[in-house]
Design a protein around this motif. Sequence first.
Motif, PDB file in Angstrom:
ATOM      1  N   GLY A  34       2.441  14.218   3.701  1.00 26.42           N
ATOM      2  CA  GLY A  34       1.354  14.558   2.791  1.00 26.42           C
ATOM      3  C   GLY A  34       1.379  16.010   2.364  1.00 26.42           C
ATOM      4  N   VAL A  35       1.555  16.933   3.315  1.00 28.36           N
ATOM      5  CA  VAL A  35       1.522  18.347   2.954  1.00 28.36           C
ATOM      6  C   VAL A  35       2.758  18.737   2.139  1.00 28.36           C
ATOM      7  N   ILE A  36       3.908  18.128   2.425  1.00 26.93           N
ATOM      8  CA  ILE A  36       5.093  18.394   1.612  1.00 26.93           C
ATOM      9  C   ILE A  36       4.883  17.867   0.197  1.00 26.93           C
ATOM     10  N   SER A  37       4.270  16.695   0.088  1.00 29.51           N
ATOM     11  CA  SER A  37       4.009  16.103  -1.229  1.00 29.51           C
ATOM     12  C   SER A  37       2.976  16.905  -2.009  1.00 29.51           C
ATOM     13  N   SER A  38       2.043  17.567  -1.324  1.00 30.69           N
ATOM     14  CA  SER A  38       1.054  18.369  -2.043  1.00 30.69           C
ATOM     15  C   SER A  38       1.737  19.477  -2.841  1.00 30.69           C
ATOM     16  N   ALA A  39       2.846  20.005  -2.321  1.00 34.07           N
ATOM     17  CA  ALA A  39       3.592  21.031  -3.052  1.00 34.07           C
ATOM     18  C   ALA A  39       4.364  20.423  -4.218  1.00 34.07           C
ATOM     19  N   GLU A  40       4.800  19.174  -4.065  1.00 31.21           N
ATOM     20  CA  GLU A  40       5.453  18.482  -5.178  1.00 31.21           C
ATOM     21  C   GLU A  40       4.465  18.307  -6.333  1.00 31.21           C
ATOM     22  N   VAL A  41       3.227  17.917  -5.993  1.00 32.54           N
ATOM     23  CA  VAL A  41       2.186  17.797  -7.014  1.00 32.54           C
ATOM     24  C   VAL A  41       1.919  19.159  -7.650  1.00 32.54           C
ATOM     25  N   LEU A  42       1.834  20.189  -6.822  1.00 28.31           N
ATOM     26  CA  LEU A  42       1.609  21.539  -7.323  1.00 28.31           C
ATOM     27  C   LEU A  42       2.638  21.929  -8.379  1.00 28.31           C
ATOM     28  N   ALA A  43       3.909  21.619  -8.115  1.00 29.84           N
ATOM     29  CA  ALA A  43       4.972  22.000  -9.044  1.00 29.84           C
ATOM     30  C   ALA A  43       4.811  21.320 -10.401  1.00 29.84           C
ATOM     31  N   GLN A  44       4.162  20.154 -10.420  1.00 31.38           N
ATOM     32  CA  GLN A  44       3.896  19.470 -11.684  1.00 31.38           C
ATOM     33  C   GLN A  44       2.773  20.137 -12.466  1.00 31.38           C
ATOM     34  N   LEU A  45       1.914  20.880 -11.771  1.00 35.18           N
ATOM     35  CA  LEU A  45       0.732  21.470 -12.385  1.00 35.18           C
ATOM     36  C   LEU A  45       0.920  22.916 -12.817  1.00 35.18           C
ATOM     37  N   VAL A  46       1.691  23.677 -12.041  1.00 33.12           N
ATOM     38  CA  VAL A  46       1.897  25.094 -12.362  1.00 33.12           C
ATOM     39  C   VAL A  46       2.867  25.208 -13.530  1.00 33.12           C
ATOM     40  N   PRO A  47       2.500  25.919 -14.579  1.00 35.37           N
ATOM     41  CA  PRO A  47       3.414  26.046 -15.726  1.00 35.37           C
ATOM     42  C   PRO A  47       4.657  26.844 -15.375  1.00 35.37           C
TER      43      PRO A  47
ATOM     44  N   ARG B 288       0.822  -1.206   0.000  1.00 30.83           N
ATOM     45  CA  ARG B 288       0.000   0.000   0.000  1.00 30.83           C
ATOM     46  C   ARG B 288       0.857   1.258   0.000  1.00 30.83           C
ATOM     47  N   TYR B 289       2.058   1.172   0.547  1.00 23.74           N
ATOM     48  CA  TYR B 289       2.965   2.313   0.476  1.00 23.74           C
ATOM     49  C   TYR B 289       3.335   2.623  -0.975  1.00 23.74           C
ATOM     50  N   TRP B 290       3.741   1.604  -1.714  1.00 21.71           N
ATOM     51  CA  TRP B 290       4.190   1.842  -3.085  1.00 21.71           C
ATOM     52  C   TRP B 290       3.065   2.355  -3.971  1.00 21.71           C
TER      53      TRP B 290
ATOM     54  N   LEU C  20       0.090   7.233  -6.112  1.00 23.40           N
ATOM     55  CA  LEU C  20      -1.014   8.191  -6.063  1.00 23.40           C
ATOM     56  C   LEU C  20      -0.638   9.472  -5.329  1.00 23.40           C
ATOM     57  N   GLY C  21       0.128   9.357  -4.247  1.00 20.31           N
ATOM     58  CA  GLY C  21       0.386  10.501  -3.393  1.00 20.31           C
ATOM     59  C   GLY C  21       1.351  11.516  -3.958  1.00 20.31           C
ATOM     60  N   ARG C  22       2.034  11.181  -5.035  1.00 14.07           N
ATOM     61  CA  ARG C  22       3.043  12.106  -5.558  1.00 14.07           C
ATOM     62  C   ARG C  22       2.720  12.548  -6.980  1.00 14.07           C
TER      63      ARG C  22
ATOM     64  N   SER D 193      -8.504  19.087   8.977  1.00 13.91           N
ATOM     65  CA  SER D 193      -9.340  19.374   7.813  1.00 13.91           C
ATOM     66  C   SER D 193     -10.303  18.218   7.516  1.00 13.91           C
ATOM     67  N   ILE D 194     -10.530  17.938   6.249  1.00 15.46           N
ATOM     68  CA  ILE D 194     -11.494  16.913   5.836  1.00 15.46           C
ATOM     69  C   ILE D 194     -10.954  15.531   6.187  1.00 15.46           C
ATOM     70  N   GLU D 195     -11.829  14.695   6.755  1.00 16.93           N
ATOM     71  CA  GLU D 195     -11.399  13.352   7.169  1.00 16.93           C
ATOM     72  C   GLU D 195     -11.021  12.515   5.950  1.00 16.93           C
ATOM     73  N   PRO D 196      -9.953  11.706   6.032  1.00 20.70           N
ATOM     74  CA  PRO D 196      -9.472  10.939   4.870  1.00 20.70           C
ATOM     75  C   PRO D 196     -10.205   9.614   4.653  1.00 20.70           C
ATOM     76  N   ARG D 197     -11.526   9.664   4.590  1.00 25.97           N
ATOM     77  CA  ARG D 197     -12.274   8.467   4.206  1.00 25.97           C
ATOM     78  C   ARG D 197     -12.082   8.206   2.720  1.00 25.97           C
ATOM     79  N   ILE D 198     -12.473   7.027   2.255  1.00 27.35           N
ATOM     80  CA  ILE D 198     -12.175   6.645   0.880  1.00 27.35           C
ATOM     81  C   ILE D 198     -12.837   7.581  -0.124  1.00 27.35           C
ATOM     82  N   LEU D 199     -14.063   8.050   0.171  1.00 30.31           N
ATOM     83  CA  LEU D 199     -14.746   8.952  -0.748  1.00 30.31           C
ATOM     84  C   LEU D 199     -14.432  10.413  -0.449  1.00 30.31           C
ATOM     85  N   GLN D 200     -13.371  10.638   0.331  1.00 30.85           N
ATOM     86  CA  GLN D 200     -12.831  11.973   0.549  1.00 30.85           C
ATOM     87  C   GLN D 200     -11.304  11.950   0.384  1.00 30.85           C
ATOM     88  N   SER D 201     -10.838  11.003  -0.427  1.00 32.73           N
ATOM     89  CA  SER D 201      -9.411  10.852  -0.693  1.00 32.73           C
ATOM     90  C   SER D 201      -9.184  10.853  -2.203  1.00 32.73           C
ATOM     91  N   ALA D 202      -7.917  11.082  -2.586  1.00 31.28           N
ATOM     92  CA  ALA D 202      -7.503  11.045  -3.993  1.00 31.28           C
ATOM     93  C   ALA D 202      -8.409  11.959  -4.832  1.00 31.28           C
TER      94      ALA D 202
END
Length: 513
Positions: free
Chosen positions: A495-508, A147-149, A155-157, A457-466
């Motif tokens: 998770g919060v550090i990775s959210s910025a990694e994802v951001l960098a992939q999205l911002v031109p 599940r880590y991989w 998914l997380g990155r 913030s929002i609870e990480p249930r399955i229908l509130q994730s990804a």
Amino acid sequence: MTRIDTSLPVQAGKERAPHAVVIGAGLGGLSAAMRLGAKGYRVTVLDRLDRTGGRGSSMMQNGHRFDLGPTIVTVPQVLRELWADCGRDFDADVDLRPVDPFYEIRWPDGSTFTACPDTDKMRAEVARLSPGDVAGYDKFLKDSEARYWFGFENLGRRSMHRFGDLIKVLPRFAMLRADRSVYAHAAKRFKDERLRMAFSFHPLFIGGDPFNVTSMYILVSHLEKQFGVHYAMGGVQAIADAMARVIEDQGGHVRLHTDVDEILLKDGAARGVRLSGGEILRADVVVSNADAGHTYDTLLRNHRKRRWSQRKLNRARWSMGLFVWYFGTRGTRGKWGDVGHHTILNSARYRGLVEDIFIKGKLADDMSLYVHRPSVVDSTVAPEGDDTFYVLSPVPHLGHDNPVDWATMAEPYRQKVQAVLEEQLLPGLGDHLSASEVFTPDTFRDRYLSPHGAGFSIEPRILQSAYFRPHNVSEEAKGLYLVGAGTHPGAGLPGVISSAEVLAQLVPDPVRA
């Protein structure tokens, strides 16, 4: 009369660079600012508090430094990679030290479980409590790694804002039984109820109910085993301060005591922010590290939302609240020698207490406590010979029917917490108290602008994730992005550090004028 800020210092060569405004100097916002600065943006970070770090900041009282939020670092490579992508060396800026053991769990019957990085020692701990569960522990570790991989490294990155991304991963979700809860998965591998608790409580660290959060989160056991648990000397505040220095070295600017009132849109695109005093800052890109609920419900209050409407936010399930007592003790550095860096004190109830907190919204008479004693490794947190602690109790958030009136309950509840500590962990505590501060869900609501005073913030249930979680790229406005605990991939420092990694992939990449 509105006033446009023109006084920000700009590094030579960035005068004509596009401007990015980051709302919030929490770890997600600071990480985002570092990555945007590395891309070539001129970055301004705005925060209403007096320190960087957001929920990971600190405060001083009577010579004691209290780390207000996260106390440990897991998956330190996400920080090292962040620094490296900015051309810096994380270990040159932050003194990160491994913690061994990770934590000790104590039950009312006197039994204990000590988690550590050594697999053989962990097997021995399992065998000491329940010899028949060792084989189940080995299977659980394999489950956790798988599940880590998939859940973290895959998914997380990367962004999960397209419905097609969800469709592609559904078969893997099904194969890994993501529909099963963390507790249900632990119950399949362990017969002993204490071990079921010891290997299922981790979602509480990110605001999730172990009996309802998806079993993908058992990946935390692999994180602990593979990468260890670490403590930053100077606390997480030291990491936040180091981040701010990188941002400033990049030519960015961090403004504290600065409250953002509204995100400004023009022709469906984010074009800047208005501060509470009326000042307007123009921007080509706006990143919000404010809680996703606050971003959509308050900062975009004057704009119709296509997805994250007030109605949808009202239907969301939010993480629990937190009661945190920060306290210092005088002359106790050599006292309570069996109390280490992290201790978990369990109530006699597990499922029932969690149900009271998450489902019933009831402040129970009993409690389970997480106790942090950083002074065993970091002498800078307290005066010489003294100790600094914080103790955390999960409690209901403020959004339930008949919410707790913390204005009247805070001190009686603190006294209950103290009584539990004196009985089970720190005898004579009351005779040594030298500093005290309490945070309740009211504090989280008012200090961090957290909806319902939720701790994560929002609870990480399955229908509130990804895909189902607020996306890192907003569908409500072009040029608007989100990072932090309420967005993908979720709460917790990795998770919060990775959210910025994802951001960098999205911002031109910036286009200079």
